[in-house]
Design an enzyme around this catalytic site. Sequence first.
Site, PDB file in Angstrom:
ATOM      1  N   GLU A   1     -19.726 -32.710 -47.738  1.00 27.64           N
ATOM      2  CA  GLU A   1     -20.368 -33.665 -46.839  1.00 27.64           C
ATOM      3  C   GLU A   1     -21.368 -32.974 -45.915  1.00 27.64           C
ATOM      4  OE1 GLU A   1     -17.008 -37.167 -46.377  1.00 27.64           O
ATOM      5  OE2 GLU A   1     -17.217 -35.739 -44.733  1.00 27.64           O
TER       6      GLU A   1
ATOM      7  N   GLY B   1     -12.240 -39.697 -37.073  1.00 25.45           N
ATOM      8  CA  GLY B   1     -12.687 -40.131 -35.758  1.00 25.45           C
ATOM      9  C   GLY B   1     -11.676 -39.895 -34.654  1.00 25.45           C
TER      10      GLY B   1
ATOM     11  N   GLU C   1     -18.047 -31.001 -44.053  1.00 19.15           N
ATOM     12  CA  GLU C   1     -16.705 -30.663 -44.534  1.00 19.15           C
ATOM     13  C   GLU C   1     -16.580 -30.853 -46.041  1.00 19.15           C
ATOM     14  OE1 GLU C   1     -14.589 -33.616 -42.052  1.00 19.15           O
ATOM     15  OE2 GLU C   1     -13.846 -34.439 -43.937  1.00 19.15           O
TER      16      GLU C   1
ATOM     17  N   LYS D   1     -10.813 -26.835 -40.689  1.00 23.37           N
ATOM     18  CA  LYS D   1     -12.262 -26.873 -40.511  1.00 23.37           C
ATOM     19  C   LYS D   1     -12.828 -25.627 -39.841  1.00 23.37           C
ATOM     20  CE  LYS D   1     -12.299 -31.751 -40.855  1.00 23.37           C
ATOM     21  NZ  LYS D   1     -12.124 -33.001 -40.177  1.00 23.37           N
TER      22      LYS D   1
ATOM     23  N   LYS E   1     -14.270 -32.104 -31.289  1.00 21.69           N
ATOM     24  CA  LYS E   1     -13.549 -32.531 -32.489  1.00 21.69           C
ATOM     25  C   LYS E   1     -12.232 -31.779 -32.607  1.00 21.69           C
ATOM     26  CE  LYS E   1     -17.572 -33.670 -35.322  1.00 21.69           C
ATOM     27  NZ  LYS E   1     -18.253 -33.424 -36.605  1.00 21.69           N
TER      28      LYS E   1
ATOM     29  N   LYS F   1     -22.847 -29.384 -31.234  1.00 25.78           N
ATOM     30  CA  LYS F   1     -23.997 -30.154 -30.772  1.00 25.78           C
ATOM     31  C   LYS F   1     -23.914 -31.515 -31.462  1.00 25.78           C
ATOM     32  CE  LYS F   1     -28.987 -30.024 -30.255  1.00 25.78           C
ATOM     33  NZ  LYS F   1     -28.874 -30.406 -28.826  1.00 25.78           N
TER      34      LYS F   1
ATOM     35  N   ARG G   1     -10.835 -33.675 -53.218  1.00 25.51           N
ATOM     36  CA  ARG G   1     -10.142 -34.721 -53.994  1.00 25.51           C
ATOM     37  C   ARG G   1     -11.195 -35.646 -54.583  1.00 25.51           C
ATOM     38  NH1 ARG G   1     -11.584 -38.470 -50.155  1.00 25.51           N
ATOM     39  NH2 ARG G   1     -11.457 -37.661 -48.049  1.00 25.51           N
TER      40      ARG G   1
ATOM     41  N   LYS H   1     -16.119 -45.059 -43.717  1.00 26.00           N
ATOM     42  CA  LYS H   1     -17.228 -45.535 -44.543  1.00 26.00           C
ATOM     43  C   LYS H   1     -16.951 -46.957 -45.021  1.00 26.00           C
ATOM     44  CE  LYS H   1     -17.638 -40.827 -46.220  1.00 26.00           C
ATOM     45  NZ  LYS H   1     -17.177 -39.923 -47.292  1.00 26.00           N
TER      46      LYS H   1
END
Lengths: 446, 83
Positions: free
Chosen positions: A276, A166, A289, A117, A159, A202, A293, A238
């Site tokens: 996303e 998560g 991100e 990332k 993160k 943030k 796939r 999700k």
Amino acid sequence: MLFNRVLIANRGEIALRVIRACKEMGIETVAVFSDADKDSLHVKYADRAVNIGPALSYKSYLNMDRIIAAAKETNACAIHPGYGFLSENADFAQACVDNQITFIGPSAKTIAMAGDKSVARQTLIALGIPVIPGSDDIVSSADMACTIAGTLGYPVILKATGGGGGRGMRIAHTPEELVGAFAMAAGEAKAAFGNPTLYLEKYIEKPRHIEIQILGDSQGNYIHLGERECSIQMRYQKLIEESPSCFVDETLRKTLGETAIKVAKAVGYTNAGTMEFLVDRDKNYYFMEINARVQVEHPVTELVTGVDIVEQQILIAAGEPLKLRQDDIVLNGWSMECRINASDPADNFMPSPGQIESVIFPGGPGVRVDTHIYDRYMVTPFYDSLIGKLIVWAKDRPSAIRRMKRALAEFEITGIETTIGFYGRVFENERFQRGDIDTHFLDSME
Amino acid sequence: MGDNTYTLTSPVMGTFYRASAPGEKSLVEEGQAITPSDIICVIESMKIFTELRSEHPGVVKKILVENEDPVMKNQALIEIELN
């Protein structure tokens, strides 16, 4: 030239999804399965099936050598990785290429870029694509985190560089909270991903999760298939997705679509992929991100666009140019999906493996069920809790909600706990019906 | 089993791990003294990892399950001799 035989390196509903696409395209299929899955439908539906080892994922579905060997034994010329397992593993994509097998997905190089990332973030900042304001690099100490947070403004979120889902994430509203959160997040990240490095962003309050499905071929043509809204989440997983999003107007759709394609071009993305975004209440959008796939929630896009995304993946991997143009893509009606999980809403969504006694599937107009379960199917504890997806299509959002409520009421699984009953309550919720949702919706509903 | 023994059971059907990650050393060995804050084993069910602790201080008397073995809900995992 199209493939004559494809191996599906996955299990469950997505393995069935890929087998179905292959059958309709006249392509032979090879399933792989662990000892725990010998009675699974993907084994039954495929033309051939190869046992790849014991139940534990790392000994079977994550065992690259065994899967490559199965492809060679069966003369499969391509591998579809599905989602999860090896689907975003750059080494696996490269191993396929090294063995003269086509990997149905982006290149190993693109997967590696998308997966790290902080690398993806720096590439996109350089292109002027909006990302969530944050540390441009790894935050090496709690002191450094506090200094950066001071310039960003609180709240902030820590993160994991190598992570997702998560884990390794912590929110802090004050410097005192941030110091404690730093140690916790680093520990979790090390345990979950073997990599304790963190970055800081943030924290956007009450955001919507909006993602854009893209297709890119090896000739450099790109289109997007509109958005999916995936704001209904529990602990970053999700649960309900829909397309289109009632929050996205034509202008925002065009902007997000063009941005998604810009991201795809920046990382040399070919095949189907998802970009996303988080979108705040004022419609500011931030790239989050790349999902390199096919996604669990791809059917909602299929139902509003009429495009078979898995078929497109196979055609693109075979070197075919996209026949669809952006102007061909019109979002027609409304689609929603509920993920049916073997988890217990009454017990904090804890896993609920076990033997299914009986299943009654919903049906009727506008209802699609993608699942691998059947009467007396054993839901083992070895893999993901997703046991099926209920997807509906209707002419508009209120009709789709009514149809989903009707289909959920018809859907009956006995023997194990599932999320079916819980969704009934979400669809009855007045805020949900109004479309007043964000990624914290489920927390506020309880 | 005497009054002085406590048996840790699995809260869920899953896979029993003696270590926190593959290749790492076991969290506890038989004969080892433990406190209620020590993680003594891990159960994985559907990709969710649950770390188990002893509710009471004591000594690990017997580990009843092999590493990576499947376990049922409420299955006995580890016997602990209470202090």
